[in-house]
Scaffold this motif. Sequence first.
Motif, PDB file in Angstrom:
ATOM      1  N   MET A  39       0.827  -1.220   0.000  1.00 40.23           N
ATOM      2  CA  MET A  39       0.000   0.000   0.000  1.00 40.23           C
ATOM      3  C   MET A  39       0.856   1.263   0.000  1.00 40.23           C
ATOM      4  O   MET A  39       0.394   2.353  -0.325  1.00 40.23           O
ATOM      5  CB  MET A  39      -0.938   0.014   1.214  1.00 40.23           C
ATOM      6  N   SER A  41       3.473   4.130  -1.056  1.00 37.91           N
ATOM      7  CA  SER A  41       3.671   4.751  -2.369  1.00 37.91           C
ATOM      8  C   SER A  41       4.871   4.193  -3.134  1.00 37.91           C
ATOM      9  O   SER A  41       4.847   4.085  -4.350  1.00 37.91           O
ATOM     10  CB  SER A  41       3.854   6.266  -2.222  1.00 37.91           C
ATOM     11  N   GLY A  65      -4.984   9.185   4.505  1.00 44.45           N
ATOM     12  CA  GLY A  65      -4.410   7.842   4.326  1.00 44.45           C
ATOM     13  C   GLY A  65      -2.910   7.854   4.541  1.00 44.45           C
ATOM     14  O   GLY A  65      -2.129   7.971   3.597  1.00 44.45           O
ATOM     15  N   SER A  71       4.487   8.379   2.073  1.00 48.08           N
ATOM     16  CA  SER A  71       4.110   9.553   1.274  1.00 48.08           C
ATOM     17  C   SER A  71       4.106  10.814   2.140  1.00 48.08           C
ATOM     18  O   SER A  71       4.380  11.911   1.638  1.00 48.08           O
ATOM     19  CB  SER A  71       2.744   9.342   0.624  1.00 48.08           C
ATOM     20  N   ASP A  89      -5.288   8.703   9.505  1.00 46.65           N
ATOM     21  CA  ASP A  89      -5.469   7.277   9.223  1.00 46.65           C
ATOM     22  C   ASP A  89      -6.326   6.645  10.322  1.00 46.65           C
ATOM     23  O   ASP A  89      -6.253   7.048  11.484  1.00 46.65           O
ATOM     24  CB  ASP A  89      -4.121   6.546   9.144  1.00 46.65           C
ATOM     25  N   ASN A 117     -11.498   8.322  11.422  1.00 45.97           N
ATOM     26  CA  ASN A 117     -12.103   8.383  10.098  1.00 45.97           C
ATOM     27  C   ASN A 117     -11.946   9.798   9.518  1.00 45.97           C
ATOM     28  O   ASN A 117     -12.399  10.774  10.123  1.00 45.97           O
ATOM     29  CB  ASN A 117     -13.586   8.027  10.235  1.00 45.97           C
ATOM     30  N   ALA A 118     -11.325   9.888   8.354  1.00 44.84           N
ATOM     31  CA  ALA A 118     -11.069  11.198   7.745  1.00 44.84           C
ATOM     32  C   ALA A 118     -12.364  11.996   7.545  1.00 44.84           C
ATOM     33  O   ALA A 118     -12.348  13.225   7.625  1.00 44.84           O
ATOM     34  CB  ALA A 118     -10.344  11.018   6.412  1.00 44.84           C
ATOM     35  N   ASP A 135      -5.475   9.379  -0.523  1.00 40.68           N
ATOM     36  CA  ASP A 135      -4.952   8.025  -0.745  1.00 40.68           C
ATOM     37  C   ASP A 135      -5.517   7.062   0.308  1.00 40.68           C
ATOM     38  O   ASP A 135      -4.773   6.328   0.949  1.00 40.68           O
ATOM     39  CB  ASP A 135      -3.405   8.055  -0.674  1.00 40.68           C
ATOM     40  N   ASP A 137      -9.647   5.090   1.464  1.00 38.95           N
ATOM     41  CA  ASP A 137     -10.702   4.228   0.910  1.00 38.95           C
ATOM     42  C   ASP A 137     -11.337   4.866  -0.336  1.00 38.95           C
ATOM     43  O   ASP A 137     -11.868   5.966  -0.271  1.00 38.95           O
ATOM     44  CB  ASP A 137     -11.762   3.930   1.982  1.00 38.95           C
ATOM     45  N   TYR A 144     -14.462  12.912   0.093  1.00 41.75           N
ATOM     46  CA  TYR A 144     -13.273  13.691   0.498  1.00 41.75           C
ATOM     47  C   TYR A 144     -13.163  14.954  -0.352  1.00 41.75           C
ATOM     48  O   TYR A 144     -12.911  16.039   0.159  1.00 41.75           O
ATOM     49  CB  TYR A 144     -11.995  12.853   0.368  1.00 41.75           C
TER      50      TYR A 144
HETATM   51  C1  LIG Z   1      -3.039   3.062   0.379  1.00 37.93           C
HETATM   52  S1  LIG Z   1      -2.856   3.314   2.090  1.00 37.93           S
HETATM   53  C2  LIG Z   1      -2.045   4.872   2.171  1.00 37.93           C
HETATM   54  C3  LIG Z   1      -0.623   4.803   1.673  1.00 37.93           C
HETATM   55  C4  LIG Z   1       0.202   6.018   1.998  1.00 37.93           C
HETATM   56  N1  LIG Z   1      -0.430   7.244   1.544  1.00 37.93           N
HETATM   57  C5  LIG Z   1       1.552   5.878   1.307  1.00 37.93           C
HETATM   58  O1  LIG Z   1       1.637   6.212   0.133  1.00 37.93           O
HETATM   59  O2  LIG Z   1       2.511   5.394   1.923  1.00 37.93           O
HETATM   60  C6  LIG Z   1      -4.484   3.694   2.596  1.00 37.93           C
HETATM   61  C7  LIG Z   1      -4.614   4.035   4.074  1.00 37.93           C
HETATM   62  O3  LIG Z   1      -5.894   4.647   4.256  1.00 37.93           O
HETATM   63  C8  LIG Z   1      -6.363   4.311   5.534  1.00 37.93           C
HETATM   64  N2  LIG Z   1      -7.823   4.535   5.547  1.00 37.93           N
HETATM   65  C9  LIG Z   1      -8.797   3.775   5.002  1.00 37.93           C
HETATM   66  N3  LIG Z   1     -10.003   4.323   5.226  1.00 37.93           N
HETATM   67  C10 LIG Z   1      -9.792   5.473   5.916  1.00 37.93           C
HETATM   68  C11 LIG Z   1     -10.646   6.499   6.433  1.00 37.93           C
HETATM   69  N4  LIG Z   1     -11.981   6.453   6.277  1.00 37.93           N
HETATM   70  N5  LIG Z   1     -10.079   7.533   7.092  1.00 37.93           N
HETATM   71  C12 LIG Z   1      -8.728   7.606   7.239  1.00 37.93           C
HETATM   72  N6  LIG Z   1      -7.880   6.664   6.777  1.00 37.93           N
HETATM   73  C13 LIG Z   1      -8.397   5.618   6.121  1.00 37.93           C
HETATM   74  C14 LIG Z   1      -5.940   2.857   5.718  1.00 37.93           C
HETATM   75  O4  LIG Z   1      -5.887   2.513   7.095  1.00 37.93           O
HETATM   76  C15 LIG Z   1      -4.576   2.826   5.021  1.00 37.93           C
HETATM   77  O5  LIG Z   1      -3.511   2.955   5.946  1.00 37.93           O
END
Ligand SMILES: C[S@@+](CC[C@H](N)C(=O)[O-])C[C@H]1O[C@@H](n2cnc3c(N)ncnc32)[C@H](O)[C@@H]1O
Length: 213
Positions: A39, A41, A65, A71, A89, A117-118, A135, A137, A144
């Motif tokens: 997951m 980047s 995220g 990232s 996150d 939750n964002a 980045d 859900d 968002y």
């Molecule tokens: C693809 S990963 C992010 C990768 C990170 N941006 C990177 O590039 O290293 C997605 C993240 O979003 C988080 N996530 C999923 N739903 C979320 C929400 N509703 N609010 C905040 N974070 C959320 C997950 O826990 C996960 O860690």
Amino acid sequence: MHFIPEKLDDYVVAHSENEPELLQQLTRDTFRKILQPRMSSGPYQGRVLSMISKLINPKYILEIGTFTGYSTLCLAEGLQPSGTLDTIDTNEELFDFQREFFDKSEYGSQINQHLGNALEIIPQLNKTFDLVFIDADKDNYVNYFNLIIDRMNPGGIILSDNVLWSGKVIEVLNPKDKMTKAVLEYNTLLKEDKRVETVVLPIRDGLTISRKL
Ligand SMILES: C[S@@+](CC[C@H](N)C(=O)[O-])C[C@H]1O[C@@H](n2cnc3c(N)ncnc32)[C@H](O)[C@@H]1O
């Protein structure tokens, strides 16, 4: 995923900036200790995020995220010295891991972690943003966008990840595939919304740049 032949992709990576040592360490630890390490980047997209952030030189960054903070640290490279980066996150198990790496970097004091939750946290942030990275859900990308668009400074940039969704955006849609449907809906929104101008970059899983008009 590779959108250009793998050898050409290797050439592109080889002739771009190298991944900083701290981020190499973060990647090693992510793969050793954390579930679903892919997951993150990764080195090439990380250098792209860093470059975009440096070009903008933002005062206020929002990241939706965090995962293990890869990232986050790339985006922080472009921050103004008095700027801040808020990153959100839901996964509390990642919190200490993120903090350890943020504090090993030169940006530790500028990075604010938010756990939850964002959709609930964004309305509580009392800031307008120069750069936002979405980045999390995919089924909430539209939500968002709607939450942040009026909180973007003029000329502010929204980066959205995974907008090509492993190429599924051009396949026949399975009505049960809610994620692809959500990504398609989001891409259409960005193209049609008159408050932004948008280009899709075929980088990694697809990265969209939208500029607030
Ligand atoms: C693809 S990963 C992010 C990768 C990170 N941006 C990177 O590039 O290293 C997605 C993240 O979003 C988080 N996530 C999923 N739903 C979320 C929400 N509703 N609010 C905040 N974070 C959320 C997950 O826990 C996960 O860690």
